[in-house]
Design an enzyme around this catalytic site. Sequence first.
Site, PDB file in Angstrom:
ATOM      1  N   SER A 180       0.511  -1.117  -0.020  1.00 55.88           N
ATOM      2  CA  SER A 180      -0.014   0.062  -0.049  1.00 55.88           C
ATOM      3  C   SER A 180       0.767   1.115   0.028  1.00 55.88           C
ATOM      4  O   SER A 180       1.758   1.473  -0.921  1.00 55.88           O
ATOM      5  CB  SER A 180      -0.903  -0.076   1.028  1.00 55.88           C
ATOM      6  OG  SER A 180      -2.109   1.049   1.136  1.00 55.88           O
TER       7      SER A 180
ATOM      8  N   ASP B 101      -0.955   0.835  -4.744  1.00 54.51           N
ATOM      9  CA  ASP B 101      -2.112  -0.007  -5.270  1.00 54.51           C
ATOM     10  C   ASP B 101      -3.400   0.543  -5.650  1.00 54.51           C
ATOM     11  O   ASP B 101      -4.449  -0.069  -5.735  1.00 54.51           O
ATOM     12  CB  ASP B 101      -2.148  -1.111  -4.290  1.00 54.51           C
ATOM     13  CG  ASP B 101      -3.004  -0.858  -2.893  1.00 54.51           C
ATOM     14  OD1 ASP B 101      -2.473   0.234  -2.416  1.00 54.51           O
ATOM     15  OD2 ASP B 101      -3.511  -1.568  -2.181  1.00 54.51           O
TER      16      ASP B 101
ATOM     17  N   ASP C 264      -5.827   2.130  -4.105  1.00 55.31           N
ATOM     18  CA  ASP C 264      -7.041   1.737  -3.293  1.00 55.31           C
ATOM     19  C   ASP C 264      -7.445   2.967  -2.414  1.00 55.31           C
ATOM     20  O   ASP C 264      -8.628   3.047  -1.748  1.00 55.31           O
ATOM     21  CB  ASP C 264      -7.058   0.599  -2.285  1.00 55.31           C
ATOM     22  CG  ASP C 264      -5.995   0.396  -1.264  1.00 55.31           C
ATOM     23  OD1 ASP C 264      -5.190   1.586  -1.109  1.00 55.31           O
ATOM     24  OD2 ASP C 264      -5.785  -0.303  -0.632  1.00 55.31           O
TER      25      ASP C 264
END
Length: 575
Positions: free
Chosen positions: A142, A303, A305
Site C-alpha cells: 500500500s 496499489d 485503493d
Amino acid sequence: MYKKLADKWLSSSNISEDHKKEIYDLDEKELEDRFYKELEFGTGGLRGIIGSGVNRINIYTIGKVTQGYANFLKDKYKDQEISVAIAYDSRIKSDEFAKRAGLIFAANDIKVYLYESLRPTPMLSFAVRELKCKGGIVITASHNPKEYNGYKVYGEDGGQLTDILASEVYDRICDVDIFEDINILSEDEAISKCKLEYIGENIDRKYFDKVKELVIRKDLVKNHSHELKIVYTPLHGSGLLPVTKVLDELGYSDIKIVEEQRDPDGNFSTVPYPNPELEIVFDLPIKLAKKNDSDLILATDPDCDRVGVASKGRDGEYKLLTGNHIGSLLSEYILYSLKEEGKLSNKSTIIKTIVTTDVVKNICDHYSVNLIEVLTGFKYIGEKIKEFEVDDNSEYVFGFEESYGYLLGDFVRDKDAVIATNIIAEMALYYKKNGKTLCDALECLYDKYGFSLENLVSIELNGKEGQEKISNCLEVLRGMDKVSIEHMNTVKVQDYKYGIEKDVVNNTKSKIDLPSSNVLKVIFEDGSWFAARPSGTEPKIKFYLSVRSNHKEDIVAKMEEFKKNVLNLIKDCMS
C-alpha cells in the site's frame, strides 16, 4: 533462540546463496530483528521489509504463506474446483512475488488467474468475484515506505479475510515448514497443465463499465465533464491506466498527469513515502495545477485503493483535504443526490470506522438513513456489505474510513480509488457548476452540521523493545480508573479488546458488539475523543484525535490544546 533459526536458514540447501550472504553480513542487532519472530500474518495478510530472514518479506516467507493458504483452500473447498486471482503493484519484487505465489498455487492443483501486468488492489477484488474464484491475493504494501512489500489475502466474496478466517489461514501457515513443505511448478508446467492463465483486458473492460455505471448525475457528467480541470498523479503506482481510462471515457478531457510521477517505480523516487495523506507528495501536483489553473488534484497510492485530494480555494491556493473531509463531503453529496432522485429509503446505510469523523452521524440523521460503525480496516466494511446480501433491513450506499479509503457500489469489496476518483470528480463538477469549490462545500457542510477537526499522531517504535513499549502504553491507559485531560470530563471509555464500554458518569458497563481489537477510545463530555491503536502493518502506535465545536473560530486552538494534553498523557504512559 533467534540464532538457532538463523543457523538453520544458513545451512538449508533450499535457501539461495544470495539470501545467505545477506544474513552473513548482518550485525547482531539486525540478525535478532530478522529472526526473533516470524513475520506476522493478520487480517490484512502479511507486510514487512524486503530482505532475508523469517521476519522479512522474501520468496520463502511468500512461499510459506501461499502454501498455508493453498492448504486452507483445499480443506475448505474439498471436491470443488478451486481458483484464485492474483494482482500486484509497482513495488520492488512485486511481480516476482506474485509469480512465485501463482506457481505454488498451481503446484497445489489450484487454478491461477494472474494479471499480466500491475493492477490496483480493488481490481483484484473485482476479478475474484467476476471469475468466481475461491480466493485471491495482492502483492502490495500500500502506502508504506519503499523498503516494504506485502501480501493481502482475499476470500471468495472479494473482501479481505476478517478475523475468524484469517485465524484459520494462520493456523495452516504455522503448519508449513518453510524449508521442506512448499510445492512449486515451473511456469511452463503450470501453463501446460492449464493451472496458470494470464488475464487483463477482458476483465478490465468489465470493471471499467461497472465503475462508469456509478455516475449519479449522468446528464451533468455527460454535458459538462470537459469543464472540470484535473491534475492527477499515480505516485509511481498502478493507478494511471484505470483512473485515466474511466475519467477519459466519461468525458473529463482536461486531465494533466504529473509526468515525473507517471511511470511505475518501486523506489518512489520523487517522494519520501508514496502516501497521499502526506502534504509533501502534493508538491509537484500543486506546481502543475497552478500552471494549469486546475480545479482539483487527485493522488492515488501505489496499489490505488486510496486517494488524496487537494482543491483550489477562493484565493487560488490549493488546500489539502483529509480523508474525513472527503468522506463527509461524499456522504453529503451522495445522499443529497440520491434523495433528489427518490432513491433513499429507511434501509439506506452508510458505514464508517470507529476512528472516523462523527460529522457523518449528523449527516445521516439529516437524511434519515442508517449509520453503522465497524472496527478500523476496510475489510470490516466489506464484511458488512456481505451481510447485507441476506439482510432485508439494510441496503449499502457508501462506506469510508479516515485513512483516505472510500467505496460506492458493491461489486468491489475493498476501498477503491478508481471509483473514488470518479465520484469525487463528479462532486467537484457539481459544485463548480453551482459556483463553489470543494473548499467552499466543506465550509457549508460544517456550517450545517457543526464543526469537527481530526488529527492523527503516529509514534514509530522499531524492534522488539518498540513493540513492548507499544503494548505497555495501551495497558497503562487501560489500567487508569479515569483518563484525565485538562479542562475536559471523560464520559465513556470504549475498550474494543475486551468488548466493554464503561460509562464513567453513571459507573456502568455495557457490551460492544464488535470483534475484539486492540483499540481503546476515550470520549469526553463535549463529543471530543481520542483513540489509541497499534498499527497492524507498521511498527507504530496511532493516536486518533477529534474535537467538536459550534464555532469555526476556536476549533483549531481547541485541537492544539487537546493534542498537547493527549501527547503529555502518552508520554507519561511510555515513561
